[in-house]
Write a protein that holds these residues in place. Structure first.
Motif, PDB file in Angstrom:
ATOM      1  N   ARG A 282       2.542  11.197  -4.223  1.00 39.62           N
ATOM      2  CA  ARG A 282       1.542  10.582  -3.327  1.00 39.62           C
ATOM      3  C   ARG A 282       2.040  10.632  -1.881  1.00 39.62           C
ATOM      4  NH1 ARG A 282       0.432   4.282  -2.572  1.00 39.62           N
ATOM      5  NH2 ARG A 282      -1.344   4.557  -1.196  1.00 39.62           N
TER       6      ARG A 282
ATOM      7  N   LYS B 148     -10.579   3.177  10.847  1.00 41.85           N
ATOM      8  CA  LYS B 148      -9.177   2.773  10.728  1.00 41.85           C
ATOM      9  C   LYS B 148      -8.925   1.781   9.608  1.00 41.85           C
ATOM     10  CE  LYS B 148      -7.323   3.579  15.272  1.00 41.85           C
ATOM     11  NZ  LYS B 148      -8.217   3.539  16.401  1.00 41.85           N
ATOM     12  N   SER B 149      -9.967   1.457   8.857  1.00 35.91           N
ATOM     13  CA  SER B 149      -9.828   0.413   7.857  1.00 35.91           C
ATOM     14  C   SER B 149     -10.888   0.632   6.778  1.00 35.91           C
ATOM     15  CB  SER B 149     -10.012  -0.932   8.558  1.00 35.91           C
ATOM     16  OG  SER B 149     -10.116  -1.969   7.630  1.00 35.91           O
ATOM     17  N   THR B 150     -10.851  -0.181   5.745  1.00 32.66           N
ATOM     18  CA  THR B 150     -11.868  -0.050   4.701  1.00 32.66           C
ATOM     19  C   THR B 150     -12.541  -1.413   4.524  1.00 32.66           C
ATOM     20  OG1 THR B 150     -10.490  -0.751   2.854  1.00 32.66           O
ATOM     21  CG2 THR B 150     -10.332   1.564   3.493  1.00 32.66           C
TER      22      THR B 150
ATOM     23  N   MET C 203      -1.396   4.197   5.386  1.00 37.55           N
ATOM     24  CA  MET C 203      -1.809   4.210   3.978  1.00 37.55           C
ATOM     25  C   MET C 203      -2.659   2.983   3.653  1.00 37.55           C
ATOM     26  SD  MET C 203       1.664   5.651   2.280  1.00 37.55           S
ATOM     27  CE  MET C 203       1.297   5.648   0.533  1.00 37.55           C
ATOM     28  N   GLY C 204      -3.652   3.190   2.820  1.00 36.51           N
ATOM     29  CA  GLY C 204      -4.548   2.090   2.473  1.00 36.51           C
ATOM     30  C   GLY C 204      -5.767   2.042   3.370  1.00 36.51           C
ATOM     31  N   SER C 205      -5.804   2.894   4.414  1.00 36.04           N
ATOM     32  CA  SER C 205      -6.980   2.858   5.280  1.00 36.04           C
ATOM     33  C   SER C 205      -7.677   4.207   5.400  1.00 36.04           C
ATOM     34  CB  SER C 205      -6.603   2.314   6.660  1.00 36.04           C
ATOM     35  OG  SER C 205      -5.568   3.069   7.204  1.00 36.04           O
TER      36      SER C 205
ATOM     37  N   ALA D 201      -2.719   6.597  -5.948  1.00 31.32           N
ATOM     38  CA  ALA D 201      -3.387   6.801  -4.661  1.00 31.32           C
ATOM     39  C   ALA D 201      -4.713   6.052  -4.624  1.00 31.32           C
ATOM     40  CB  ALA D 201      -3.630   8.297  -4.454  1.00 31.32           C
ATOM     41  N   ASN D 202      -5.148   5.671  -3.442  1.00 33.24           N
ATOM     42  CA  ASN D 202      -6.462   5.043  -3.227  1.00 33.24           C
ATOM     43  C   ASN D 202      -6.655   3.776  -4.063  1.00 33.24           C
ATOM     44  OD1 ASN D 202      -7.378   7.345  -1.573  1.00 33.24           O
ATOM     45  ND2 ASN D 202      -7.407   8.440  -3.514  1.00 33.24           N
TER      46      ASN D 202
ATOM     47  N   LYS E 253     -18.853  10.172  -5.137  1.00 27.77           N
ATOM     48  CA  LYS E 253     -18.444   9.362  -3.984  1.00 27.77           C
ATOM     49  C   LYS E 253     -17.032   9.709  -3.537  1.00 27.77           C
ATOM     50  CE  LYS E 253     -17.706   4.582  -2.559  1.00 27.77           C
ATOM     51  NZ  LYS E 253     -16.463   4.839  -1.883  1.00 27.77           N
TER      52      LYS E 253
ATOM     53  N   ILE F 233     -16.388   0.528  -2.287  1.00 26.08           N
ATOM     54  CA  ILE F 233     -15.477   0.559  -1.137  1.00 26.08           C
ATOM     55  C   ILE F 233     -16.009   1.546  -0.103  1.00 26.08           C
ATOM     56  CG2 ILE F 233     -13.161   1.295  -0.391  1.00 26.08           C
ATOM     57  CD1 ILE F 233     -12.232   0.193  -3.191  1.00 26.08           C
ATOM     58  N   THR F 234     -16.006   1.104   1.135  1.00 24.40           N
ATOM     59  CA  THR F 234     -16.452   1.980   2.220  1.00 24.40           C
ATOM     60  C   THR F 234     -15.281   2.240   3.153  1.00 24.40           C
ATOM     61  OG1 THR F 234     -18.519   0.764   2.099  1.00 24.40           O
ATOM     62  CG2 THR F 234     -18.283   2.276   3.950  1.00 24.40           C
ATOM     63  N   TYR F 235     -15.056   3.498   3.437  1.00 25.43           N
ATOM     64  CA  TYR F 235     -13.994   3.864   4.382  1.00 25.43           C
ATOM     65  C   TYR F 235     -14.565   3.880   5.793  1.00 25.43           C
ATOM     66  CZ  TYR F 235     -10.977   5.193   0.504  1.00 25.43           C
ATOM     67  OH  TYR F 235     -10.205   5.159  -0.626  1.00 25.43           O
ATOM     68  N   GLY F 236     -13.798   3.317   6.742  1.00 20.42           N
ATOM     69  CA  GLY F 236     -14.214   3.379   8.140  1.00 20.42           C
ATOM     70  C   GLY F 236     -13.234   4.227   8.929  1.00 20.42           C
TER      71      GLY F 236
ATOM     72  N   THR G 288       0.838  -1.207   0.000  1.00 21.69           N
ATOM     73  CA  THR G 288       0.000   0.000   0.000  1.00 21.69           C
ATOM     74  C   THR G 288       0.873   1.257   0.000  1.00 21.69           C
ATOM     75  OG1 THR G 288      -0.142   0.108   2.403  1.00 21.69           O
ATOM     76  CG2 THR G 288      -1.852  -1.148   1.306  1.00 21.69           C
ATOM     77  N   GLN G 289       2.109   1.123   0.522  1.00 18.21           N
ATOM     78  CA  GLN G 289       3.000   2.289   0.580  1.00 18.21           C
ATOM     79  C   GLN G 289       3.813   2.473  -0.690  1.00 18.21           C
ATOM     80  OE1 GLN G 289       5.498   2.030   4.043  1.00 18.21           O
ATOM     81  NE2 GLN G 289       3.786   1.579   5.396  1.00 18.21           N
TER      82      GLN G 289
ATOM     83  N   ILE H  71      -4.316   0.446  -3.737  1.00 16.03           N
ATOM     84  CA  ILE H  71      -4.193  -0.738  -2.882  1.00 16.03           C
ATOM     85  C   ILE H  71      -4.672  -0.312  -1.504  1.00 16.03           C
ATOM     86  CG2 ILE H  71      -2.737  -2.552  -1.947  1.00 16.03           C
ATOM     87  CD1 ILE H  71      -0.876  -2.291  -4.190  1.00 16.03           C
ATOM     88  N   LEU H  72      -5.758  -0.911  -1.094  1.00 10.85           N
ATOM     89  CA  LEU H  72      -6.350  -0.547   0.189  1.00 10.85           C
ATOM     90  C   LEU H  72      -6.214  -1.726   1.134  1.00 10.85           C
ATOM     91  CD1 LEU H  72      -9.291   1.164  -1.565  1.00 10.85           C
ATOM     92  CD2 LEU H  72      -7.665   2.348  -0.109  1.00 10.85           C
ATOM     93  N   TYR H  73      -6.573  -1.469   2.358  1.00 16.14           N
ATOM     94  CA  TYR H  73      -6.378  -2.492   3.374  1.00 16.14           C
ATOM     95  C   TYR H  73      -7.669  -2.690   4.151  1.00 16.14           C
ATOM     96  CZ  TYR H  73      -4.190  -5.184   6.983  1.00 16.14           C
ATOM     97  OH  TYR H  73      -3.863  -6.204   7.830  1.00 16.14           O
TER      98      TYR H  73
ATOM     99  N   GLU I  79      -7.048   9.262   0.318  1.00 17.29           N
ATOM    100  CA  GLU I  79      -5.992  10.232   0.037  1.00 17.29           C
ATOM    101  C   GLU I  79      -6.508  11.376  -0.814  1.00 17.29           C
ATOM    102  OE1 GLU I  79      -2.384   8.205  -1.353  1.00 17.29           O
ATOM    103  OE2 GLU I  79      -3.157   6.456  -0.319  1.00 17.29           O
TER     104      GLU I  79
ATOM    105  N   HIS J 127     -13.439  10.950   5.167  1.00 19.24           N
ATOM    106  CA  HIS J 127     -12.367  10.034   5.587  1.00 19.24           C
ATOM    107  C   HIS J 127     -11.006  10.422   5.037  1.00 19.24           C
ATOM    108  CE1 HIS J 127     -15.364   7.409   7.325  1.00 19.24           C
ATOM    109  NE2 HIS J 127     -16.078   7.570   6.227  1.00 19.24           N
TER     110      HIS J 127
ATOM    111  N   THR K 196     -13.835   1.077  -6.906  1.00 19.43           N
ATOM    112  CA  THR K 196     -13.957   2.266  -6.048  1.00 19.43           C
ATOM    113  C   THR K 196     -15.382   2.487  -5.537  1.00 19.43           C
ATOM    114  OG1 THR K 196     -12.110   3.267  -7.179  1.00 19.43           O
ATOM    115  CG2 THR K 196     -13.542   4.765  -5.990  1.00 19.43           C
TER     116      THR K 196
END
Ligand code: SF4
Ligand code: SF4
Lengths: 107, 299
Positions: free
Chosen positions: B61, A95-97, B38-40, A27-28, B18, A90-93, A21-22, A30-32, B43, B26, A87
């Motif tokens: 980024r 601390k996580s998605t 990153m990834g959570s 951007a946005n 969205k 995907i829902t953002y929370g 992810t780093q 690779i999510l976790y 951005e 967020h 995209t």
């Protein structure tokens, strides 16, 4: 058709290092998700790819193979993926998605 | 310019895409985010047309995640690849004429100080090696000599990548490029030394294969520029197109180049060290506790 990155939840969740992810240039992409893999008994979550944003560079494959030494990511033709994250699903929370996986070519 | 500028006008939420809603709810605004998260979180950088696998894209980024207060930051750029991404972020971007970015940033940072007083508003120039060391050279150097308080980041891909591969002042001697078929005849310009001579308070080199380090140097540079003076970061951000680096080998190249000729370096004046320590609680510049004197008999 074109290649996108696909992360194996089983292999990733065993390590769950978040390195890819780093290093993805986009951007946005690779999510976790802390939840992914929990249903299969893994303690930690997994990374996943929003395939509509992936440009197919395979940098993440190099990072997972050589830095994480975990070999969880493969490049795959998008129409060969039965389901993937997009995209819109995907829902953002806090601390996580979380992602609802759907057929990437049908949407 | 504040947290409010990204928020929805009431009644408009449901019409916003969205991606925008995710960013407001967020995104990093008003919070502290770091590369380890990153990834959570969402951005601020959106989709853009930069090439697949570009190291410059990754660096931009990371830079946007590292900005200490993204809601109080303005980026300034010029012609070059980087502006294709920098302009696609929820951070106001000023696009100068080719080469005048440090002149524009000088006026902007002075104007923001007049308007907002002590409330920090950060100005960050991100331009390529051509924009910084060749075409913008005069304005870059003069902004440093004048100790203008903003950060200059050079996205050094060592070539004019946007226009087909001409050599720049930052290209290495001997490099053969599409539009430099006989190889470059002169040395790479030593902009780091020039930044020190011109009086920059902080000068660092980084390579994007170390995201935490990129984050750390950008934070320091932006914070120091709030009060102490000019700061300069030179980042190796390879052009995989003009240097024919396979995209899955871009990070391997970054690692090799870092080991070979782009080692991490950091120069910081005593005034800047004191400022970071006293104002922002940095511990790394505190004097190390003295080691016990050797050879003293035990009491
Ligand atoms: S680098 Fe590999 S193991 Fe680490 S989070 Fe990414 S896919 Fe999972
Ligand atoms: S292939 Fe490239 S763009 Fe796609 S997820 Fe991997 S690093 Fe990101």
């Amino acid at each position: 058709m074109y290649l996108v990155a696909d992360i194996s939840v089983e292999i990733c969740a065993a390590k769950s290092c978040k390195l890819c992810t780093q290093y993805c240039p986009e951007a946005n992409t690779i999510l976790y998700s802390d939840e992914m893999g929990k249903d299969k008994g893994f303690k930690y979550g997994s990374a996943y790819v929003a395939v509509d944003r992936c440009k197919g560079c395979a940098q993440c494959v190099w990072v997972c193979d050589n830095m994480a030494k975990n070999h969880a990511i493969k490049m795959i033709m998008i129409d060969q993926l039965p389901v993937a994250a997009l995209t819109d699903n995907i829902t953002y929370g806090e601390k996580s998605t979380t992602a609802t996986l759907v057929s990437p070519t049908v949407g | 310019m504040s947290l409010d500028y990204v928020k929805f006008s009431s009644g408009f939420e449901k019409f916003m895409p969205k991606e925008y809603r995710d960013m407001v709810e967020h995104g990093p605004f008003g919070k502290k985010v770091s590369v380890s998260q990153m990834g959570s979180f969402k951005e601020v950088l959106e989709e853009h047309p930069m090439c697949a696998g570009c190291a410059m894209t990754l660096f931009i980024r990371l830079a946007m995640i590292a900005f200490p207060n993204p809601e109080d930051t303005i980026t300034v750029g010029t012609a070059g690849c980087g502006r294709l991404a920098i302009s696609q972020a929820a951070i106001p971007f000023v696009y100068g004429n080719y080469g005048d970015q440090n002149g524009v940033a000088s006026g902007l940072s002075r104007g923001l100080r007049l308007r907002f007083g002590d409330k920090p508003k950060d100005v960050v120039v991100m331009a390529g090696d051509g924009g910084t060391a060749d075409i913008g050279f005069q304005q870059v150097l003069h902004s440093w000599f004048r100790k203008e308080r903003f950060t200059t980041i050079m996205l050094d891909n060592e070539v004019y990548g946007n226009t087909g591969g001409q050599e720049s002042g930052m290209t290495n001697r001997g490099a053969v490029l599409k539009m430099a078929p006989l190889g470059k005849k002169f040395e790479k310009m030593d902009m780091l030394q020039m930044a020190k001579v011109a009086g920059c308070a902080y000068v660092a080199t980084v390579v994007p294969n170390n995201p935490r380090r990129v984050e750390s140097v950008i934070k320091k540079a932006v914070l120091i520029a709030r009060e102490v003076g000019s700061t300069y970061i030179q980042a190796y951000t390879s052009c995989n197109i003009e240097y024919a680096i396979p995209t899955d080998k871009v990070m391997e190249d970054a690692k090799n180049v870092e080991n070979d000729r782009y080692q991490f370096s950091e120069y910081i004046t005593d005034e800047a060290k004191q400022f970071l320590t006293e104002r922002y609680g940095y511990k790394e510049f505190l004097p190390k506790p003295a080691a016990p004197a050797p050879g003293l008999p035990k009491a």
